[in-house]
Design an enzyme around this catalytic site. Structure first.
Site, mmCIF file in Angstrom:
data_model
loop_
_atom_site.group_PDB
_atom_site.id
_atom_site.type_symbol
_atom_site.label_atom_id
_atom_site.label_comp_id
_atom_site.label_asym_id
_atom_site.label_seq_id
_atom_site.Cartn_x
_atom_site.Cartn_y
_atom_site.Cartn_z
ATOM 1 N N ALA A 195 4.748 6.027 -5.596
ATOM 2 C CA ALA A 195 5.082 6.036 -7.024
ATOM 3 C C ALA A 195 6.108 7.122 -7.344
ATOM 4 C CB ALA A 195 3.822 6.247 -7.853
ATOM 5 N N HIS A 247 -3.961 0.545 8.259
ATOM 6 C CA HIS A 247 -4.526 0.252 6.941
ATOM 7 C C HIS A 247 -5.937 -0.332 7.013
ATOM 8 C CE1 HIS A 247 -4.095 -0.736 2.633
ATOM 9 N NE2 HIS A 247 -4.709 -1.874 2.910
ATOM 10 N N GLY A 303 -14.639 5.208 -7.050
ATOM 11 C CA GLY A 303 -13.419 5.613 -7.732
ATOM 12 C C GLY A 303 -12.206 5.675 -6.838
ATOM 13 N N GLN A 352 -8.917 13.523 0.362
ATOM 14 C CA GLN A 352 -8.128 14.412 -0.479
ATOM 15 C C GLN A 352 -8.514 15.863 -0.233
ATOM 16 O OE1 GLN A 352 -7.368 13.387 -4.617
ATOM 17 N NE2 GLN A 352 -8.615 11.554 -4.401
ATOM 18 N N CYS A 392 0.593 3.364 3.433
ATOM 19 C CA CYS A 392 0.982 2.861 4.756
ATOM 20 C C CYS A 392 2.303 3.512 5.200
ATOM 21 C CB CYS A 392 1.132 1.340 4.721
ATOM 22 S SG CYS A 392 -0.422 0.460 4.999
ATOM 23 N N HIS A 426 -6.722 2.140 1.973
ATOM 24 C CA HIS A 426 -6.164 2.777 3.172
ATOM 25 C C HIS A 426 -7.028 4.008 3.502
ATOM 26 C CE1 HIS A 426 -2.586 3.305 5.851
ATOM 27 N NE2 HIS A 426 -3.220 4.450 6.025
ATOM 28 N N CYS A 465 0.839 -1.199 0.000
ATOM 29 C CA CYS A 465 0.000 0.000 0.000
ATOM 30 C C CYS A 465 0.873 1.248 0.000
ATOM 31 C CB CYS A 465 -0.897 -0.009 1.240
ATOM 32 S SG CYS A 465 -1.662 1.590 1.567
ATOM 33 N N ASN A 492 -13.339 10.050 -1.079
ATOM 34 C CA ASN A 492 -14.006 9.036 -1.899
ATOM 35 C C ASN A 492 -13.794 7.720 -1.195
ATOM 36 O OD1 ASN A 492 -14.686 10.855 -3.953
ATOM 37 N ND2 ASN A 492 -12.717 10.566 -4.986
ATOM 38 N N SER A 498 -9.011 4.326 -5.293
ATOM 39 C CA SER A 498 -8.121 3.298 -5.802
ATOM 40 C C SER A 498 -7.277 2.655 -4.699
ATOM 41 C CB SER A 498 -7.230 3.872 -6.912
ATOM 42 O OG SER A 498 -6.665 5.096 -6.520
ATOM 43 N N TYR A 531 -31.661 10.084 -17.844
ATOM 44 C CA TYR A 531 -32.538 11.182 -17.431
ATOM 45 C C TYR A 531 -31.802 12.144 -16.498
ATOM 46 C CZ TYR A 531 -36.319 13.874 -15.438
ATOM 47 O OH TYR A 531 -37.100 14.925 -15.035
ATOM 48 N N GLU A 532 -31.095 11.599 -15.538
ATOM 49 C CA GLU A 532 -30.401 12.419 -14.547
ATOM 50 C C GLU A 532 -29.357 13.321 -15.193
ATOM 51 O OE1 GLU A 532 -31.268 9.309 -14.262
ATOM 52 O OE2 GLU A 532 -32.076 8.946 -12.262
ATOM 53 N N HIS A 589 -8.238 7.348 3.799
ATOM 54 C CA HIS A 589 -7.674 8.631 3.399
ATOM 55 C C HIS A 589 -8.697 9.484 2.674
ATOM 56 C CE1 HIS A 589 -7.508 6.627 -0.504
ATOM 57 N NE2 HIS A 589 -7.257 7.807 -1.064
HETATM 58 O O1 LIG Z 1 -7.493 11.026 -7.089
HETATM 59 P P1 LIG Z 1 -7.896 9.595 -7.301
HETATM 60 O O2 LIG Z 1 -8.346 8.934 -6.021
HETATM 61 O O3 LIG Z 1 -6.895 8.798 -8.048
HETATM 62 O O4 LIG Z 1 -9.171 9.683 -8.268
HETATM 63 C C1 LIG Z 1 -10.518 9.724 -7.864
HETATM 64 O O5 LIG Z 1 -10.875 10.980 -7.283
HETATM 65 C C2 LIG Z 1 -10.791 12.124 -8.158
HETATM 66 C C3 LIG Z 1 -11.334 13.323 -7.410
HETATM 67 O O6 LIG Z 1 -12.655 13.142 -6.955
HETATM 68 C C4 LIG Z 1 -11.554 11.898 -9.465
HETATM 69 O O7 LIG Z 1 -11.274 12.957 -10.348
HETATM 70 C C5 LIG Z 1 -11.165 10.578 -10.126
HETATM 71 O O8 LIG Z 1 -11.992 10.345 -11.235
HETATM 72 C C6 LIG Z 1 -11.335 9.439 -9.099
HETATM 73 O O9 LIG Z 1 -10.978 8.202 -9.670
HETATM 74 O O1 LIG Z 2 -35.307 2.929 -16.211
HETATM 75 P P1 LIG Z 2 -34.206 1.935 -15.931
HETATM 76 O O2 LIG Z 2 -33.466 1.513 -17.168
HETATM 77 O O3 LIG Z 2 -34.686 0.774 -15.117
HETATM 78 O O4 LIG Z 2 -33.193 2.737 -15.006
HETATM 79 C C1 LIG Z 2 -32.065 3.436 -15.440
HETATM 80 O O5 LIG Z 2 -32.391 4.669 -16.090
HETATM 81 C C2 LIG Z 2 -33.067 5.654 -15.306
HETATM 82 C C3 LIG Z 2 -33.218 6.899 -16.131
HETATM 83 O O6 LIG Z 2 -31.972 7.411 -16.566
HETATM 84 C C4 LIG Z 2 -32.311 5.933 -14.000
HETATM 85 O O7 LIG Z 2 -33.117 6.746 -13.166
HETATM 86 C C5 LIG Z 2 -31.976 4.648 -13.250
HETATM 87 O O8 LIG Z 2 -31.172 4.956 -12.129
HETATM 88 C C6 LIG Z 2 -31.222 3.713 -14.202
HETATM 89 O O9 LIG Z 2 -30.917 2.500 -13.540
#
Ligand SMILES: O=P(O)(O)O[C@H]1O[C@H](CO)[C@@H](O)[C@H](O)[C@H]1O
Ligand SMILES: O=P(O)(O)O[C@H]1O[C@H](CO)[C@@H](O)[C@H](O)[C@H]1O
Lengths: 346, 346
Positions: free
Chosen positions: A60, A113, A159, A168, A54, A164, A51, A153, A161, A316-317, A166
């Site tokens: 990296a 960890h 997302g 940001q 840790c 541990h 990790c 996150n 990765s 839709y969202e 943490h």
């Molecule tokens: O910085 P990380 O943990 O590698 O990356 C994660 O957090 C970031 C900030 O929310 C996002 O932009 C990345 O898409 C996500 O994978």
């Molecule tokens: O209607 P579905 O295919 O069951 O559902 C999918 O599309 C909808 C509309 O974008 C979303 O609200 C749902 O979260 C998604 O799982």
């Protein structure tokens, strides 16, 4: 509470952003045949030699982590923002861009960890909050840093990765969209009422007592009326504070306590290490006063039905606006029925 | 093009929403140790007896699909919006909600379970476009339906629960957030210039020729300057049309052609059935005129590095604003280097 809304598709208004969200309470009966997530239950070791977060391990970048015992922060080896970007202001017809400066940091919450916030001791979470305060103030004091976004996150599905514990911090020169939206609404209300929009909302929620999750002397956790994510929650200080730098020692402890309580409920909901993105919204560090602002922390967890079925914010969202199936009240009720003791410690 | 921007973290302005997006071109070198998605390559049958969208099969509602040969639409068995919700207008202090009426439909693109848009014949895609037109006009003409959102969620990773080629249409009484945002910007520009914001942008893009993906007599596909998703794209009609109901027969065919070409490129990128959410943004159906509007279709695909590594819009993106790693120009270049023939047919 208008109980008819419990069975009727409706829209709710987000007082902080001025946007609406579609609620379809009747839709939870829908069967789910779509994608399910993996839910890993394997026990994590307290130290993982592979990790990069840790203590004592090499990252990296080639840097070696100190043998830290308390929260530890460092500049992200793959920062999205850099402090020394050249000044560029580009405009050509309808194309518009400008360079952006900033500093991205990683905050390890604990040397252990195997932990997560709900499994940490309150004193140790208090130290994380003190680290957030310090970073907010130090980064915010730097030339050209006008906004500091603290976030976590949690979980591979969000997302993240590295398991541990943490979070940001991304700090930058311009003020991001989500903060601008809230600033407008805080200000409108302040100019009309000379009081805090979120403070007044909090009072109303405490009276209604339908969406409150946890309370202590200084903080309240609740499901906001306009919640988007299935089990979205918000932690609000009772005092009208603009940023975490203003927290006193008692408040730091109370914040840690409520953070632990809320995240224990989350883990208990589906007996899984509950994934989410959390973030603190507070005032810009551009030196201006924002007396109207009331800092708060939000949690956006994707899980909907179980440890493996999440809500997708797609179609839709993305093209119209957010939509949810269960109501905020139903979500609060489910969380409130759960034990205060973490399922792994029961 | 300002080439310095290629190596510098910067923000780009979205002329249609008025929002900014953070671009971190230097960040693609970051290793990925996080979540990877499953990439299924199994061959699909043309008919699946367990699929509730295949011709002749019975759905959860008990209804049986006709033995359809062309695009087929029906009311969603688990509609988020219902046509007969009671009228509720709720306001109590800082809580505000109102009932919402609507109709949700499903559109099967083809009777053939094994197909997707890039694998369909142009004539058959034209029929899908004609179905979209018909639905837009019929739903939009209904009392109380003021907006019609046509969209497709493709792939399990985009919350699609059935691989049968299909899209959805959610129509409703209020006008959603994303449309309101664009309406403001279209209108501002129209009042100042008496021309289409998107039309003028399209002309500038055609001259610059850095982000154009596909072109025909009536349509252009490009990666917008302010793209958020790694391989986001937009299909824009050359004519200043407010909605798809205005398309003539030639334009319907040209639309089908460019849709096929773009989605073939997408599938070829990672030699996988490329997931995305796509949606058409067009004018409300509230009877008002919106001469400033220019309809367009957008594609938001989540994949970033391979068939299994996607971009997560979490943490910073949720609390501050969108962020991307590769630039729009890099994305366009990669797509343009690919074959026009679908990898399964090469
Ligand atoms: O910085 P990380 O943990 O590698 O990356 C994660 O957090 C970031 C900030 O929310 C996002 O932009 C990345 O898409 C996500 O994978
Ligand atoms: O209607 P579905 O295919 O069951 O559902 C999918 O599309 C909808 C509309 O974008 C979303 O609200 C749902 O979260 C998604 O799982």
């Amino acid at each position: 509470m208008n109980t008819e809304l419990n069975n009727t598709p409706h829209r709710r208004y987000n007082i902080l952003t001025g946007e609406w969200i579609l609620v379809s309470p009747h839709r939870t009966k829908r069967p789910w045949q779509g994608k399910t997530e993996e839910s890993k239950k394997e026990k994590k070791e307290t130290y993982d030699p592979s990790c990069y977060l840790c203590p004592g391990n090499t990252r990296a970048s080639g840097d070696t982590n100190p043998d830290y015992k308390e929260p530890f922060s460092f500049v992200n080896d793959f920062s999205s923002l850099l402090p020394d970007s050249p000044e560029i202001d580009f405009e050509e017809g309808l194309l518009k861009a400008e360079s952006e400066k900033g500093i991205c940091k990683v905050v390890c919450f604990s040397p252990d960890h195997s932990l997560t916030l709900p499994l940490m001791e309150e004193e140790d979470i208090t130290k994380v909050i003190q680290m957030w305060k310090k970073e907010y103030e130090e980064l915010g004091a730097k030339e050209g840093i006008n906004y500091v976004q603290i976030f976590e996150n949690k979980g591979a599905i969000m997302g993240c990765s590295n398991p541990h514990p943490h979070g940001q911090i991304w700090s930058q020169s311009s003020i991001p969209t989500e903060i601008l939206k809230k600033s407008i609404k805080f200000k409108e209300y302040w100019e009309e009422n000379r009081s805090s929009l979120l403070g007044d909302y909090l009072e109303q929620e405490l009276k209604a007592d339908e969406r409150i999750l946890e309370e202590n002397e200084y903080f309240v956790a609740l499901v906001p009326y306009w919640a988007v994510w299935p089990f979205e929650a918000m932690i609000i200080p009772r005092r009208h504070l603009q940023h975490i730098g203003q927290l006193n020692t008692e408040e730091e402890k109370a914040y840690a306590q409520i953070l632990k309580k809320l995240t224990i409920k989350y883990d208990n909901l589906f007996e899984t290490s509950f994934p989410y993105s959390s973030g603190i919204h507070q005032i810009p560090t551009d030196g201006k006063l924002y007396p109207e602002w009331h800092f708060h922390m939000s949690f956006y967890p994707p899980l909907l039905r179980s440890a493996t079925v999440k809500k997708f914010m797609v179609g839709y969202e993305m093209f119209a606006g957010p939509q949810r199936d269960i109501t905020a009240e139903q979500a609060a009720k489910r969380l409130n029925e759960l034990s205060d003791t973490h399922y792994l410690k029961q």
